[in-house]
Design an enzyme around this catalytic site. Structure first.
Site, PDB file in Angstrom:
ATOM      1  N   ARG A   1     -11.393 -16.750  31.366  1.00 23.30           N
ATOM      2  CA  ARG A   1     -11.381 -15.426  31.781  1.00 23.30           C
ATOM      3  C   ARG A   1     -11.066 -15.348  33.404  1.00 23.30           C
ATOM      4  O   ARG A   1     -12.209 -15.956  34.041  1.00 23.30           O
ATOM      5  CB  ARG A   1     -12.501 -14.708  31.395  1.00 23.30           C
ATOM      6  CG  ARG A   1     -12.907 -14.625  29.844  1.00 23.30           C
ATOM      7  CD  ARG A   1     -12.649 -13.370  29.269  1.00 23.30           C
ATOM      8  NE  ARG A   1     -12.605 -13.633  27.785  1.00 23.30           N
ATOM      9  CZ  ARG A   1     -13.673 -12.769  26.831  1.00 23.30           C
ATOM     10  NH1 ARG A   1     -14.143 -11.999  27.383  1.00 23.30           N
ATOM     11  NH2 ARG A   1     -13.817 -13.104  25.546  1.00 23.30           N
TER      12      ARG A   1
ATOM     13  N   GLU B   1     -12.112 -13.832  35.675  1.00 27.70           N
ATOM     14  CA  GLU B   1     -13.352 -12.824  35.762  1.00 27.70           C
ATOM     15  C   GLU B   1     -13.732 -13.010  37.394  1.00 27.70           C
ATOM     16  O   GLU B   1     -14.153 -14.003  37.862  1.00 27.70           O
ATOM     17  CB  GLU B   1     -14.484 -13.539  34.792  1.00 27.70           C
ATOM     18  CG  GLU B   1     -15.667 -12.608  34.948  1.00 27.70           C
ATOM     19  CD  GLU B   1     -15.317 -11.490  33.852  1.00 27.70           C
ATOM     20  OE1 GLU B   1     -15.421 -10.405  34.352  1.00 27.70           O
ATOM     21  OE2 GLU B   1     -15.254 -11.669  32.558  1.00 27.70           O
TER      22      GLU B   1
ATOM     23  N   ARG C   1     -24.340 -14.198  35.145  1.00 26.52           N
ATOM     24  CA  ARG C   1     -23.975 -14.409  33.801  1.00 26.52           C
ATOM     25  C   ARG C   1     -22.455 -14.428  33.372  1.00 26.52           C
ATOM     26  O   ARG C   1     -22.028 -14.372  32.332  1.00 26.52           O
ATOM     27  CB  ARG C   1     -24.887 -13.259  33.046  1.00 26.52           C
ATOM     28  CG  ARG C   1     -24.273 -11.828  33.340  1.00 26.52           C
ATOM     29  CD  ARG C   1     -24.926 -10.808  32.706  1.00 26.52           C
ATOM     30  NE  ARG C   1     -24.411  -9.529  32.657  1.00 26.52           N
ATOM     31  CZ  ARG C   1     -24.183  -8.768  33.723  1.00 26.52           C
ATOM     32  NH1 ARG C   1     -24.564  -9.542  35.103  1.00 26.52           N
ATOM     33  NH2 ARG C   1     -23.764  -7.630  34.082  1.00 26.52           N
ATOM     34  N   HIS C   2     -21.673 -14.717  34.372  1.00 30.09           N
ATOM     35  CA  HIS C   2     -20.184 -14.543  34.112  1.00 30.09           C
ATOM     36  C   HIS C   2     -19.636 -16.007  34.791  1.00 30.09           C
ATOM     37  O   HIS C   2     -20.084 -16.348  35.868  1.00 30.09           O
ATOM     38  CB  HIS C   2     -19.587 -13.589  35.091  1.00 30.09           C
ATOM     39  CG  HIS C   2     -19.735 -12.142  34.395  1.00 30.09           C
ATOM     40  ND1 HIS C   2     -20.296 -11.228  34.814  1.00 30.09           N
ATOM     41  CD2 HIS C   2     -18.960 -11.707  33.219  1.00 30.09           C
ATOM     42  CE1 HIS C   2     -20.425 -10.103  34.110  1.00 30.09           C
ATOM     43  NE2 HIS C   2     -19.538 -10.410  33.045  1.00 30.09           N
TER      44      HIS C   2
ATOM     45  N   GLU D   1     -25.564  -8.698  27.148  1.00 29.82           N
ATOM     46  CA  GLU D   1     -24.845  -8.845  25.727  1.00 29.82           C
ATOM     47  C   GLU D   1     -24.625 -10.276  25.533  1.00 29.82           C
ATOM     48  O   GLU D   1     -23.844 -11.160  26.150  1.00 29.82           O
ATOM     49  CB  GLU D   1     -23.304  -8.320  26.199  1.00 29.82           C
ATOM     50  CG  GLU D   1     -22.311  -8.199  25.281  1.00 29.82           C
ATOM     51  CD  GLU D   1     -21.035  -8.169  25.246  1.00 29.82           C
ATOM     52  OE1 GLU D   1     -20.636  -7.012  26.047  1.00 29.82           O
ATOM     53  OE2 GLU D   1     -20.308  -8.860  24.755  1.00 29.82           O
TER      54      GLU D   1
ATOM     55  N   SER E   1     -20.276  -9.933  20.829  1.00 29.32           N
ATOM     56  CA  SER E   1     -19.605  -8.470  20.362  1.00 29.32           C
ATOM     57  C   SER E   1     -18.759  -8.703  19.057  1.00 29.32           C
ATOM     58  O   SER E   1     -18.322  -9.918  18.871  1.00 29.32           O
ATOM     59  CB  SER E   1     -18.960  -7.924  21.496  1.00 29.32           C
ATOM     60  OG  SER E   1     -17.879  -8.466  21.776  1.00 29.32           O
TER      61      SER E   1
ATOM     62  N   ARG F   1     -24.701 -17.977  27.285  1.00 26.02           N
ATOM     63  CA  ARG F   1     -25.922 -16.766  27.369  1.00 26.02           C
ATOM     64  C   ARG F   1     -26.794 -17.063  26.389  1.00 26.02           C
ATOM     65  O   ARG F   1     -27.964 -16.840  26.688  1.00 26.02           O
ATOM     66  CB  ARG F   1     -25.126 -15.452  27.094  1.00 26.02           C
ATOM     67  CG  ARG F   1     -24.246 -15.132  28.308  1.00 26.02           C
ATOM     68  CD  ARG F   1     -23.895 -13.734  28.288  1.00 26.02           C
ATOM     69  NE  ARG F   1     -22.832 -13.468  29.354  1.00 26.02           N
ATOM     70  CZ  ARG F   1     -22.280 -12.410  29.507  1.00 26.02           C
ATOM     71  NH1 ARG F   1     -22.425 -11.410  28.724  1.00 26.02           N
ATOM     72  NH2 ARG F   1     -21.207 -12.111  30.623  1.00 26.02           N
TER      73      ARG F   1
HETATM   74  P1  AMO Z   1     -16.434 -10.608  24.343  1.00 24.15           P
HETATM   75  O1  AMO Z   1     -15.178 -10.538  25.267  1.00 24.15           O
HETATM   76  O2  AMO Z   1     -17.371  -9.455  24.249  1.00 24.15           O
HETATM   77  O3  AMO Z   1     -15.608 -10.567  22.870  1.00 24.15           O
HETATM   78  O4  AMO Z   1     -16.949 -12.064  24.407  1.00 24.15           O
HETATM   79  C1  AMO Z   1     -17.962 -12.488  23.385  1.00 24.15           C
HETATM   80  C2  AMO Z   1     -19.285 -13.139  24.172  1.00 24.15           C
HETATM   81  O5  AMO Z   1     -18.729 -14.053  25.110  1.00 24.15           O
HETATM   82  C3  AMO Z   1     -19.708 -13.999  26.089  1.00 24.15           C
HETATM   83  N1  AMO Z   1     -18.781 -13.766  27.223  1.00 24.15           N
HETATM   84  C4  AMO Z   1     -18.851 -14.408  28.741  1.00 24.15           C
HETATM   85  N2  AMO Z   1     -19.822 -15.571  28.937  1.00 24.15           N
HETATM   86  C5  AMO Z   1     -19.913 -16.150  30.198  1.00 24.15           C
HETATM   87  N3  AMO Z   1     -18.796 -15.513  31.088  1.00 24.15           N
HETATM   88  C6  AMO Z   1     -18.071 -14.813  30.830  1.00 24.15           C
HETATM   89  N4  AMO Z   1     -17.271 -14.244  31.612  1.00 24.15           N
HETATM   90  C7  AMO Z   1     -18.102 -14.225  29.585  1.00 24.15           C
HETATM   91  N5  AMO Z   1     -17.524 -13.159  28.822  1.00 24.15           N
HETATM   92  C8  AMO Z   1     -17.866 -13.199  27.698  1.00 24.15           C
HETATM   93  C9  AMO Z   1     -20.584 -12.930  25.957  1.00 24.15           C
HETATM   94  C10 AMO Z   1     -19.980 -11.822  24.974  1.00 24.15           C
HETATM   95  O6  AMO Z   1     -20.683 -11.216  24.246  1.00 24.15           O
HETATM   96  N6  AMO Z   1     -12.779 -11.446  20.645  1.00 24.15           N
HETATM   97  C11 AMO Z   1     -14.040 -10.668  21.079  1.00 24.15           C
HETATM   98  C12 AMO Z   1     -15.244 -11.161  20.160  1.00 24.15           C
HETATM   99  C13 AMO Z   1     -14.912 -10.666  18.692  1.00 24.15           C
HETATM  100  O7  AMO Z   1     -14.627  -9.400  18.211  1.00 24.15           O
HETATM  101  O8  AMO Z   1     -14.842 -11.458  17.659  1.00 24.15           O
HETATM  102  C14 AMO Z   1     -14.558 -11.352  22.529  1.00 24.15           C
HETATM  103  O9  AMO Z   1     -13.903 -11.966  22.875  1.00 24.15           O
HETATM  104  O10 AMO Z   1     -21.613 -13.354  25.238  1.00 24.15           O
END
Ligand code: AMO
Length: 441
Positions: free
Chosen positions: A223, A225, A231-232, A364, A367, A415
């Protein structure tokens, strides 16, 4: 002493450090590893030898040991790589009641001094200094504990999925179209074309339920990001599942049972590691609390935080919510407009979706939701989110092959490991973290 390969054969390790116990008193052993600590008490020198299992004390009583060994021991420095042949001696005062008296030592490689870090961790270093010398940093006991817990969590996750009839899949990480919207994609030069690094296995895992019904993937996701938080990451490991003939509630139960199992296993198998980290893992009761989005908004309102219906919940609001609901809880019934296009709107109330988030305090963890399995509705939702159905041609064609109703979720492994280890910065649980500013080492 210089060593050729033939000589090394006779230096084959007989024991790991943690296998050295008082019962071996008098036995000759060969150990290999790295010097962790050196203490000189004048007449006696203590070396702490580390290997992948732990440490053992090597004791050099100077007047009882031959001069050459004493001289070698004097020259050793932290992190020098050595093999030691010696005799085990029961010694109450030594750690674990045992020590090894060296008969000969070979230095396999010297470490350049001074080291950029204190490998005992007694002089704490800034995280950036540590990450710059990550290989040395990972030698520390706390880091060994973190990555053993991570390993055990993954072992438990795979056990759980296998027992519950899921098959492990690997989907491509070089892809042609966005899955989670176009905003945070990393472009890749792919010969004459542009490709992207996968943000999620979302579309492939959904498609594969036609063939395998219950699938899971543990793999890297990328990502772009910009958020630089604790946490990212820009590269993380996502634990994804998808299940045919299932709805949100079914896969929420899979998630809570999985988390309960992982907490239980880590507690059982990582006692020593948890002690090192001074962390307790509470095994959660199931079912977890299920709060609706409306309930969350109203609780926040009572706490003096206004979130308008249809808006995402800001981080500060989550922090407040986390205080009200310590540990795990789900948030369900999200407004459809703030969930991805593939999340199913409720049949009787399409402004509300069957999507959910799984929270741990204010963070989170996962999801997911029930997915749309009707092709026309999926196209409509794509258009509403300004996505071009044409670029999802291969995904949409699969919906002509008998797509069953299905649901799934993704948990961020890092996480989850933060939760299991009690560390507060996500970078601590990744060997070589990648974020907005860090691309090396
Ligand atoms: P989502 O974008 O919420 O859902 O990502 C799912 C989980 O991945 C973790 N996460 C991260 N961890 C670290 N750094 C990040 N930048 C980051 N972004 C997300 C979180 C998050 O809850 N396709 C959907 C899932 C689905 O519907 O099956 C998805 O990607 O713990």
């Amino acid at each position: 002493m210089s060593m050729n390969l033939h000589a090394l054969q006779s230096w084959k390790r007989t024991h790991y450090t943690m296998e050295i116990n008082p019962e071996l008193d008098g036995k000759e052993v060969v150990l290999s590893g790295w010097i962790k600590e050196i203490r000189d008490l004048g007449g006696i020198k203590f070396l702490i030898l580390r290997d992948k299992e732990g440490t053992v004390q090597i004791t050099v009583p100077k007047d009882e040991t031959n001069e050459q060994i004493v001289k070698m021991a004097e020259d050793l420095q932290r992190q020098d790589c050595v093999s030691i042949r010696g005799i085990v001696r029961r010694m109450e005062k030594a750690p674990r009641g045992v020590e090894v008296i060296p008969k000969s030592i070979i230095v396999l490689n010297r470490a350049k001094q001074p080291l950029p870090l204190d490998i005992t961790g007694r002089t704490p270093a800034d995280i950036d200094v540590r990450l710059d010398a990550r290989i040395l940093d990972l030698v520390r006991e706390e880091n060994q504990a973190i990555f053993r817990i991570r390993h055990t969590a993954l072992e438990a996750i795979r056990e759980f999925f296998s027992k519950n009839g899921f098959i492990e899949i690997h989907t491509p990480k070089i892809i042609a179209t966005a899955t989670e919207g176009g905003a945070n994609l990393f472009p890749v030069a792919y010969f004459e074309r542009e490709a992207f690094l996968a943000q999620s296995p979302q579309l492939y895992k959904e498609q594969l339920v036609i063939d395998f019904e219950k699938v899971y993937e543990i793999g890297p996701t990328f990502r772009a990001e910009k958020s630089h938080t604790r946490r990212h990451l820009t590269e993380f490991i996502s634990i994804d599942i998808e299940e045919a003939f299932a709805a949100a509630e079914d896969v929420m139960q899979v998630a809570e049972n999985l988390l309960q199992y992982v907490c239980k296993v880590v507690n059982e198998r990582c006692r020593r590691e948890l002690e090192i980290l001074k962390h307790k893992v509470e095994v959660p009761n199931v079912p977890f609390k299920r709060l609706t989005y409306d309930e969350v908004i109203s609780e926040l309102k009572d706490a003096g935080i206004k979130v308008s219906w249809g808006e995402d919940i800001p981080t500060e609001a989550y922090r407040t919510l986390g205080k009200m609901h310590p540990y795990f809880y789900f948030i369900v019934d999200w407004p459809t407009n703030i969930k991805p296009f593939y999340i199913k709107p409720k049949d009787d109330k399409p402004e509300i979706s069957e999507g959910f988030d799984l929270m741990w305090h204010w963070i989170e963890i996962a999801s997911g939701g029930t997915r749309i399995h009707n092709k026309e509705l999926l196209i409509k939702r794509m258009k509403e989110q300004n996505l071009n159905p044409e670029s999802f041609k291969y995904h949409l064609q699969v919906f002509d092959y008998g797509m069953p109703p299905h649901a799934g979720w993704a948990i961020g492994l890092e996480r989850l490991v933060m939760m299991l280890t009690g560390v507060r910065n996500i970078r601590e649980v990744v060997l070589f973290p990648r974020d907005r500013f860090r691309l090396v080492p």
